[in-house]
Design an enzyme around this catalytic site. Structure first.
Site, mmCIF file in Angstrom:
data_model
loop_
_atom_site.group_PDB
_atom_site.id
_atom_site.type_symbol
_atom_site.label_atom_id
_atom_site.label_comp_id
_atom_site.label_asym_id
_atom_site.label_seq_id
_atom_site.Cartn_x
_atom_site.Cartn_y
_atom_site.Cartn_z
ATOM 1 C CE LYS B 80 -2.111 0.152 3.601
ATOM 2 N NZ LYS B 80 -0.928 0.915 4.095
ATOM 3 C CB THR B 82 5.066 -0.192 -2.530
ATOM 4 O OG1 THR B 82 5.807 -0.733 -1.430
ATOM 5 C CG2 THR B 82 5.885 -0.303 -3.802
ATOM 6 N NE ARG B 103 -0.343 4.855 8.405
ATOM 7 C CZ ARG B 103 -0.630 3.577 8.568
ATOM 8 N NH1 ARG B 103 -0.956 3.121 9.759
ATOM 9 N NH2 ARG B 103 -0.583 2.751 7.543
ATOM 10 C CE LYS B 114 5.684 -3.143 6.974
ATOM 11 N NZ LYS B 114 4.351 -2.593 7.119
ATOM 12 C CB ALA B 299 -5.300 0.704 10.315
ATOM 13 C CG PHE B 327 -2.976 -2.729 8.674
ATOM 14 C CD1 PHE B 327 -1.827 -3.356 8.211
ATOM 15 C CD2 PHE B 327 -3.007 -2.330 9.995
ATOM 16 C CE1 PHE B 327 -0.739 -3.585 9.043
ATOM 17 C CE2 PHE B 327 -1.916 -2.565 10.821
ATOM 18 C CZ PHE B 327 -0.799 -3.187 10.349
ATOM 19 C CG PHE B 415 6.190 -9.708 -7.258
ATOM 20 C CD1 PHE B 415 7.032 -8.708 -6.743
ATOM 21 C CD2 PHE B 415 6.577 -11.031 -7.137
ATOM 22 C CE1 PHE B 415 8.225 -9.051 -6.116
ATOM 23 C CE2 PHE B 415 7.783 -11.376 -6.505
ATOM 24 C CZ PHE B 415 8.598 -10.379 -5.994
ATOM 25 C CD1 TRP B 443 8.454 -3.543 -5.160
ATOM 26 C CD2 TRP B 443 9.021 -4.759 -6.941
ATOM 27 N NE1 TRP B 443 9.425 -4.425 -4.754
ATOM 28 C CE2 TRP B 443 9.792 -5.179 -5.823
ATOM 29 C CE3 TRP B 443 9.218 -5.401 -8.178
ATOM 30 C CZ2 TRP B 443 10.736 -6.211 -5.916
ATOM 31 C CZ3 TRP B 443 10.161 -6.425 -8.269
ATOM 32 C CH2 TRP B 443 10.904 -6.824 -7.142
#
Lengths: 591, 591
Positions: B80, B82, B103, B114, B299, B327, B415, B443
């Protein structure tokens, strides 16, 4: 136009001066910093990329190195920071290239009792408010680095309890350390005074049962007492910081072996949180001289010094670098002398002992002032007898400085209520002791009031020194503690609580530890371990209640008396009076 | 020259790009910020003096307002952030004036599972390392402001126990509040995952007896779940922040009346710690577009939005402002829609729902991937059936966005292992639903890969919207919770634990509270409250275990399932792999 400090509060003077303060880029220019070496934080504060500076100036000789300390203070402080800033402003008036290194204030006292720690009157650092409210974030970085070690420790205790050796190996290649939960060395930290967190129980199981941690006793200290803070003060470079971060002893195994942050595989990540904090911060005096701000340990419960890195940078960038040691010379200068200088390899040229007529009166018999209450009337009227009697404390500290092999300069930090006779008495007694004494009116007049003081320091810096430590590191630990107690504090001897005795015996047998320094935790309000005893207490013995081991910082910490590493918030705390003007964003009430 | 993300890790791409990144002064210029409005933090990060900007641009119309959310994610996230960054880069390629608001990452996940939260591949924000390690210090400010309230509360409990009414009055003019120690609402916070601090006992008396606090149960949550964090997200200006800070309910009196931070006289000082944090931070995409960073709530356990102030500033400074909701759309978009937009008064022009083939497969029946473990083989081979089945989750979220009265744009965050047939199936199903869908290769290719995506968003922004809330604030609390559960999550109904039932009944009778919003705490890994259920779970009831009251933030917080406000650190934590190159100061291993 500077305001009159007799009529205006410190924050009013600062606010007025901030209207015309220099940008941080100008301050950087004064120090000769390149654009890459100066990292601005807003337009009036910066950080210094010390690695670049020290690389560039490696071959440049150091400037003169001046430590500012004080007599045993009253609870109000005796203007040690004020005098350090006043000296810098005075040296500035003499046209000298100068810098200062001071510590960052802790949120604990700022929110509890004491406002700014940026000096006072016409000898202050600006901008004042960000300085008092976390500044460039170094204490927060320390808090995070420190608490991450506790996260690692407590999670590990849970995982080792919940899983078999084979499961641990499979989950994460983890080998059982077998930590003894009844023998934990480290606690958590927070940068406030919070007595409710002194003694706690953590890891109580809730809805998640065995995934809610491991139940055990724990504790919080104030962030400025953290070993990570001590490491920031003492690390000579990033490599040294990284090594020290890995040596912090967190707990012991059930067989009694130390468990370090490196064993918990958390020392690298802790260092990552500290990379920015390793860069000293930069601000300015009311008169535009550069002030380096770095590290924040108190001297009563920690090392009490601004950082070695700040001094190394200041000594390369200025001809006169003024550094400041926390609280009175008994604890602050002693640690500068035997710990900071030992680790830095730097030798001071001169040490200033700051005295106020107020504190001398207090040591001579006047009622002890209480923060937040009006000054007792006794301080408004001349009393040469009290001053004379109180000078015993000053003379004691002068002699301590001489034991380090350097010349003291006594600075009488003048207040407008001091009388000529009181001041003359101090001069007389210090001169009888054969030492330099200067009256300084920096509080009232800024640098222009500190000319005599600045000249005395310049003179003293030309004298030959024979700097030597009080003890060498091959001296047994107990012998060293007794030496500090007797020689520096004037005690008759030392008594140890059973736990302290037992720990010292163990540490004495440990070849790594017995070569470390000794960092005393003791009240700053008396030469003794009883804060009520003023002057030069006689016939007393130092009581060591506990011994902590700061293997990363490189010293053992004997704790004297009932002093706590987590102060308490009082019933009339400073935070009540702090608020924000929501139209301008200005913070009000920090003073 | 950008590196190939198929061959290089995110941090390698970031490091390469950082060699040529723009200074923050250039980024400020792109946004049209004046020198006074941009406060640099080093040369590549800044803060924005939002009050100056909003004053100056008060009359300028807002740009287009785009929210980026996602389908229900796998534990690895669905890109998200990204995609938000990719969209900004794509809009940049179209020559649009653009900004993003994201954020700040929390130290908890960064040190636990992460690494970065700065996007990925060729759609990232830089500089990466400071972003991941506390950035400009806002979370620390929140931690300090929040914990200061707890210092005030716990000290107060001690003082009220130790002193008589008359003593309290004399010591500090304090009036007894008579706090009920068994009815404390607030806990402490720390920005790490520390299960050992979930349930604790504090104030155990030690050597200082009754001065060691007041013994009671307490708790720590992660800092990003703090009500102060929610307030930072939702405050529209400093005045609003100050008012909200004073309304935080800390505890209750023995008679059951709420005790607020204002009652404890600590709200002003808490706000003082937040003045700097109120200023949004600024960084850049890999392609040099401005990225505003502000606030950090998750979230699942909090409001999950970057700040209203960041969006207000972005909408004034750019023609297209992209904001991101935490999220999946179930919890993130719902809070954007019914809480953030309600408090800001801003109306979105478009909402992007990000989907990956990976997550669609997971919702369609493929094994759930586990962070830190290799991806299950199932994800390497084409499986159109799984994708088709998983699209039920996507369609569910599309319909939720439509309920808000705005048009969704589906972004397939491509991807390189996705197959043409899998992508075609998603396009087919979304188009059958009558909505825009774009394949985006940001990406792999950065902004150049996001042209179709950017065009779809520009188109959607031209459509007329009829933005409306799911519920109005006069609807009874339980009815609203049921509406969210049924309409947004697809539940059949709601069950309440006795304590939640009791609290809701009390709150419903409170005229101040019954008009507040509802901020659900629920797992993000399922539309339901059971993280194991994928796709669109049917025949389930939402279980509300507890209800918290965030009176300052302005909402009640129903807590669903066994989700905790303090996550735990796992047995193979990320901090193990983080270290510092002591020669360069570079942090390694955050990815």
């Amino acid at each position: 136009m500077a305001l009159n400090p007799i009529k205006h509060a410190d924050w009013e003077i600062a606010e007025e001066a901030e209207k015309e303060m220099l940008t941080i880029y100008k301050i950087g220019e004064k120090l000769g910093l390149t654009k890459e070496e100066l990292l601005p934080h807003g337009h009036y504060i910066g950080k210094i990329d010390f690695m670049k500076v020290l690389d560039r100036l490696n071959d440049k000789p150091n400037g003169k190195y001046i430590d500012v300390t004080a007599i045993t203070p009253t609870p109000l402080g005796e203007g040690k920071s004020t005098s350090a800033i006043g000296l810098v402003q005075g040296l500035g008036k003499l046209g000298k290239s100068v810098s200062a290194a001071i510590r960052q204030p802790s949120g604990g006292p700022t929110m509890n009792i004491k406002g700014s720690a940026a000096g006072g009157g016409l000898a202050q650092c600006i901008p004042l408010t960000p300085f008092s409210l976390g500044f460039t974030g170094d204490i927060n970085a320390i808090m995070n680095a420190h608490n991450l070690a506790m996260v690692a420790l407590t999670a590990r205790l849970q995982h080792e309890r919940n899983y078999t050796d084979e499961q641990l190996e499979r989950l994460s290649g983890m080998k059982r350390i077998d930590i003894d939960p009844t023998n934990i060395e480290m606690g958590w930290v927070m940068d406030f005074c919070s007595q409710a967190l002194r003694n706690i129980i953590i890891g109580i199981d809730g809805v998640n049962g065995k995934f809610d941690g491991f139940m055990m006793k724990s504790k919080f200290g104030i962030a400025v007492s953290s070993e990570v803070m001590a490491i920031l003060s003492l690390a000579t470079d990033l490599k040294d910081l990284r090594e020290r971060m890995g040596k912090i002893v967190v707990a012991y195994t059930k067989k009694g072996a130390p468990v370090t942050t490196e064993d918990l595989q958390v020392a690298g990540a802790m260092t990552a949180w500290m990379v920015d904090a390793m860069k000293p911060s930069l601000m300015q005096t009311l008169e535009g001289q550069p002030v380096i701000v770095h590290a924040a340990p108190f001297a009563n419960i920690a090392i009490g010094q601004s950082s070695i890195v700040a001094d190394k940078v200041g000594l390369k960038l200025a001809d006169y670098h003024v550094t400041e040691s926390g609280f009175g010379a008994g604890i602050g200068f002693e640690k500068f002398w035997n710990l900071k200088c030992r680790y830095s390899g730097l030798k001071p040229d001169c040490a200033v002992v700051v005295a106020t007529i107020r504190a001398l009166k207090c040591h001579g018999g006047a009622p002890v002032p209480v923060p937040g209450k009006p000054m007792p009337d006794a301080y408004d009227t001349e009393n040469v007898e009290w001053v004379e009697k109180g000078c015993a404390n000053l003379i004691h500290h002068i002699r301590n400085v001489r034991k380090a092999g350097i010349s003291p300069v006594v600075c009488i930090n003048a207040f407008y209520t001091d009388t000529a006779a009181e001041i003359a008495k101090v001069r007389e007694l210090v001169e009888a002791e054969g030492e330099r004494v200067a009256l300084s009116r920096h509080w009232e007049k800024g640098g222009a009031g500190a000319i005599e003081f600045a000249h005395a320091v310049v003179d003293a810096c030309e004298e030959k020194t024979e700097f030597k430590f009080l003890y060498m590191l091959d001296m047994p630990l107990k012998q060293r503690i007794e030496l500090i107690a007797k020689e520096v504090y004037g005690a008759c001897g030392v008594d140890y609580a059973p736990v302290a005795d037992r720990k010292l015996a163990l540490l004495q047998d440990d070849p790594d530890v017995s070569k470390m320094g000794v960092c005393m935790v003791k009240t700053h309000l008396s030469l003794s371990d009883n804060s009520a005893l003023k002057g030069v207490p006689a016939d007393w013995r130092l009581a060591i209640r506990e011994v902590l081991i700061y293997r990363g910082a490189g010293f053992i910490v004997p704790v004297a008396g009932d002093i706590s590493l987590m102060p308490g918030t009082c019933s009339n705390p400073a935070f009540k009076r702090i608020d924000v003007d929501v139209e301008t964003g200005k913070v009000q009430g920090i003073f």
